[in-house]
Design an enzyme around this catalytic site. Structure first.
Site, PDB file in Angstrom:
ATOM      1  N   THR A  15       0.951  -1.333   0.268  1.00 11.53           N
ATOM      2  CA  THR A  15      -0.399  -0.060   0.005  1.00 11.53           C
ATOM      3  C   THR A  15       0.541   1.310  -0.129  1.00 11.53           C
ATOM      4  O   THR A  15       0.763   2.171  -0.571  1.00 11.53           O
ATOM      5  CB  THR A  15      -0.587   0.050   0.864  1.00 11.53           C
ATOM      6  OG1 THR A  15      -1.777  -1.051   1.528  1.00 11.53           O
ATOM      7  CG2 THR A  15      -1.877   1.090   1.462  1.00 11.53           C
ATOM      8  N   THR A  48       1.882  -4.698   4.394  1.00 14.09           N
ATOM      9  CA  THR A  48       1.277  -4.474   5.488  1.00 14.09           C
ATOM     10  C   THR A  48       1.296  -5.069   5.666  1.00 14.09           C
ATOM     11  O   THR A  48       0.844  -6.465   6.893  1.00 14.09           O
ATOM     12  CB  THR A  48       0.499  -3.383   6.229  1.00 14.09           C
ATOM     13  OG1 THR A  48      -1.005  -4.019   5.480  1.00 14.09           O
ATOM     14  CG2 THR A  48       0.340  -2.164   6.403  1.00 14.09           C
ATOM     15  N   ASP A  49       0.509  -6.840   5.236  1.00 14.32           N
ATOM     16  CA  ASP A  49      -0.382  -8.209   4.933  1.00 14.32           C
ATOM     17  C   ASP A  49       1.417  -9.478   5.760  1.00 14.32           C
ATOM     18  O   ASP A  49       0.446  -9.605   7.017  1.00 14.32           O
ATOM     19  CB  ASP A  49      -0.944  -7.726   4.494  1.00 14.32           C
ATOM     20  CG  ASP A  49      -2.009  -7.981   3.682  1.00 14.32           C
ATOM     21  OD1 ASP A  49      -2.989  -8.293   2.864  1.00 14.32           O
ATOM     22  OD2 ASP A  49      -2.237  -6.769   4.289  1.00 14.32           O
ATOM     23  N   LYS A  62       0.210  -7.189  12.851  1.00 14.69           N
ATOM     24  CA  LYS A  62      -0.626  -6.972  12.229  1.00 14.69           C
ATOM     25  C   LYS A  62      -1.766  -6.907  12.691  1.00 14.69           C
ATOM     26  O   LYS A  62      -2.701  -8.274  12.649  1.00 14.69           O
ATOM     27  CB  LYS A  62      -0.856  -6.775  10.849  1.00 14.69           C
ATOM     28  CG  LYS A  62      -1.956  -5.902   9.889  1.00 14.69           C
ATOM     29  CD  LYS A  62      -2.319  -5.757   8.744  1.00 14.69           C
ATOM     30  CE  LYS A  62      -3.289  -4.710   7.891  1.00 14.69           C
ATOM     31  NZ  LYS A  62      -3.030  -5.230   6.119  1.00 14.69           N
ATOM     32  N   TYR A  87      -7.967   0.514  -3.146  1.00 17.58           N
ATOM     33  CA  TYR A  87      -6.917   1.107  -4.210  1.00 17.58           C
ATOM     34  C   TYR A  87      -6.147   0.040  -4.848  1.00 17.58           C
ATOM     35  O   TYR A  87      -6.413  -1.198  -4.553  1.00 17.58           O
ATOM     36  CB  TYR A  87      -5.465   2.216  -3.174  1.00 17.58           C
ATOM     37  CG  TYR A  87      -5.777   1.887  -2.303  1.00 17.58           C
ATOM     38  CD1 TYR A  87      -6.246   1.580  -0.946  1.00 17.58           C
ATOM     39  CD2 TYR A  87      -4.687   0.647  -2.727  1.00 17.58           C
ATOM     40  CE1 TYR A  87      -5.852   0.900   0.256  1.00 17.58           C
ATOM     41  CE2 TYR A  87      -3.953   0.122  -1.000  1.00 17.58           C
ATOM     42  CZ  TYR A  87      -4.623  -0.478   0.130  1.00 17.58           C
ATOM     43  OH  TYR A  87      -4.079  -1.070   1.450  1.00 17.58           O
ATOM     44  N   GLU A 147      -1.809 -27.840  28.050  1.00 16.92           N
ATOM     45  CA  GLU A 147      -2.793 -28.644  27.254  1.00 16.92           C
ATOM     46  C   GLU A 147      -2.440 -29.665  26.450  1.00 16.92           C
ATOM     47  O   GLU A 147      -3.153 -30.089  26.652  1.00 16.92           O
ATOM     48  CB  GLU A 147      -3.229 -27.250  26.659  1.00 16.92           C
ATOM     49  CG  GLU A 147      -4.035 -26.588  26.390  1.00 16.92           C
ATOM     50  CD  GLU A 147      -5.348 -26.527  27.069  1.00 16.92           C
ATOM     51  OE1 GLU A 147      -5.488 -25.789  27.854  1.00 16.92           O
ATOM     52  OE2 GLU A 147      -5.901 -27.412  26.558  1.00 16.92           O
TER      53      GLU A 147
HETATM   54  N1  DAS Z   1      -2.344  -5.732   0.262  1.00 19.10           N
HETATM   55  C1  DAS Z   1      -2.081  -5.227   1.457  1.00 19.10           C
HETATM   56  C2  DAS Z   1      -0.088  -5.096   1.395  1.00 19.10           C
HETATM   57  O1  DAS Z   1       0.491  -5.476   0.197  1.00 19.10           O
HETATM   58  C3  DAS Z   1      -2.058  -3.841   1.061  1.00 19.10           C
HETATM   59  C4  DAS Z   1      -1.093  -3.442   2.968  1.00 19.10           C
HETATM   60  O2  DAS Z   1      -1.373  -2.580   2.998  1.00 19.10           O
HETATM   61  O3  DAS Z   1       0.219  -3.126   1.871  1.00 19.10           O
HETATM   62  O4  DAS Z   1       0.525  -6.130   2.032  1.00 19.10           O
END
Ligand code: DAS
Length: 356
Positions: free
Chosen positions: A40, A120-121, A193, A54, A313
């Protein structure tokens, strides 16, 4: 004629002085290399109101840097486009290619710090991977954004400025791989995240290492787990990660997925269990069958915080299983994939999960 040549000499002299001053200023600033992978932070939306709708991985690194001239205040920056993908599509090959490049760059005397721009994923997985395998004390900072640069209140520019500022800081050395998001400096090992649709998305259950505000770092703690220079792993010593998969526990779970994954040639299986890494009674024999094939079984938990207790567990000693400690399933996969590039028994693997 004399006046003209004096004027020319004066201007030449002033120009030379200015160039000398500029060169001196540049040599005084740290050199930071920005490795762009997509995400992103390189995304673009149709309008300023598209903060969540986007296309990721569109803006090339040179354009990212051109849009942030303030970076020149903190470092001499150079950009490299390592890949241009949304990070949910990252593979082990992407990790290895990025890691090899980072490892080569940190060996260069003219490189003082590295920034990796990333989706970010799976940012937390890449940050942990680099934390385990890059033998350097130089700052390495992984950074992303939750909104594209085209959106109102986009967070990428300040996140990137913070990342370069931290990567250029001597006091960021030796702290392992770092992540700068939303003014915080997080440990690449601990951060995950936690929220999937706001700028305050990244958290560690153990808290951030510090904050960065207007280019100044404020530190409040340091990592205690082994990383970078203290790691026994080195990306220069292997060419591929071990295959490791994850299966989750949930109500009414059947052994279908687990049986299929157990036949896919993996070296370890991460079980993302309920609660404290609990395993449904009908799944225990399925995991024992996997272990009997020589595949390591590692109990993690789908619960975000806390840590899995050994022999609580499940009788891990009896079943010859490993617990993932406080690592979530996706981080446990990274550690197992790195550790199992070397032959080892479950006792050695458990030691690694305690220490990293
Ligand atoms: N789809 C997500 C990624 O590329 C977009 C982001 O949050 O960066 O990890």
């Amino acid at each position: 004629m004399q006046l003209k040549s004096k004027l020319i000499n004066l201007v030449a002299g002033l120009g030379l002085a200015a160039l000398t001053t500029l060169a001196a200023a540049q040599s005084a600033k740290p050199n930071v290399v920005i490795l762009a992978t997509g995400g992103t932070i390189a995304g673009a939306g149709a309008s300023a109101l598209n903060s969540a709708t986007y296309a990721a991985a569109k803006v090339p690194v040179d354009k990212l840097l051109a849009g942030l001239p303030e970076l020149a205040n903190v470092a001499n920056v150079k950009g490299e486009q390592v890949s241009q993908i949304a990070s949910e599509s990252f593979t082990n090959d992407n990790l290895m290619k990025l890691g090899k490049r980072v490892s080569a760059l940190v060996k260069q005397a003219d490189v003082d710090g590295i920034v990796v721009t990333h989706g970010t994923d799976t940012l937390e997985e890449t940050a942990y991977f680099l934390n385990l395998v890059i033998r350097t004390s130089k700052p390495i900072v992984v950074v992303g954004s939750m909104r594209p640069g085209t959106a109102l209140s986009a967070d990428g520019a300040l996140n990137l400025y913070d990342a370069v500022s931290v990567a250029a800081s001597k006091d960021a050395a030796g702290k392992g791989v770092l992540v700068t998001m939303n003014d915080e400096i997080q440990s690449g090992r601990d951060v995950t995240k936690k929220t999937n649709i706001k700028t305050e998305a990244f958290k560690s259950q153990w808290g951030p290492l510090g904050m960065v505000v207007e280019g100044n770092n404020y530190w409040f703690r340091a990592p205690v787990k082994r990383h970078t220079l203290q790691s026994e792993f080195n990306i220069d010593e292997f060419e591929a990660l071990a295959p490791v998969e994850i299966v989750y526990g949930y109500g009414n779970v059947s052994r279908t997925a687990l049986d299929a994954v157990g036949k896919s040639g993996i070296k370890a299986l991460i079980h993302g269990g309920t609660g404290n890494g609990s395993v449904a009674d009908r799944i225990v024999p399925a995991l024992q069958d996997v272990r009997a094939k020589g595949i390591q079984v590692i109990r993690s938990s789908r619960v975000p915080d806390g840590f899995v207790l050994r022999n609580a567990e499940q009788p891990d000693d009896k079943y010859d299983w490993v617990v993932a400690h406080d690592l979530n399933p996706q981080k446990a996969r990274i550690l197992a994939a790195v550790a199992l590039t070397k032959p080892m028994d479950s006792k050695e693997l458990q030691r690694i999960f305690w220490q990293y």
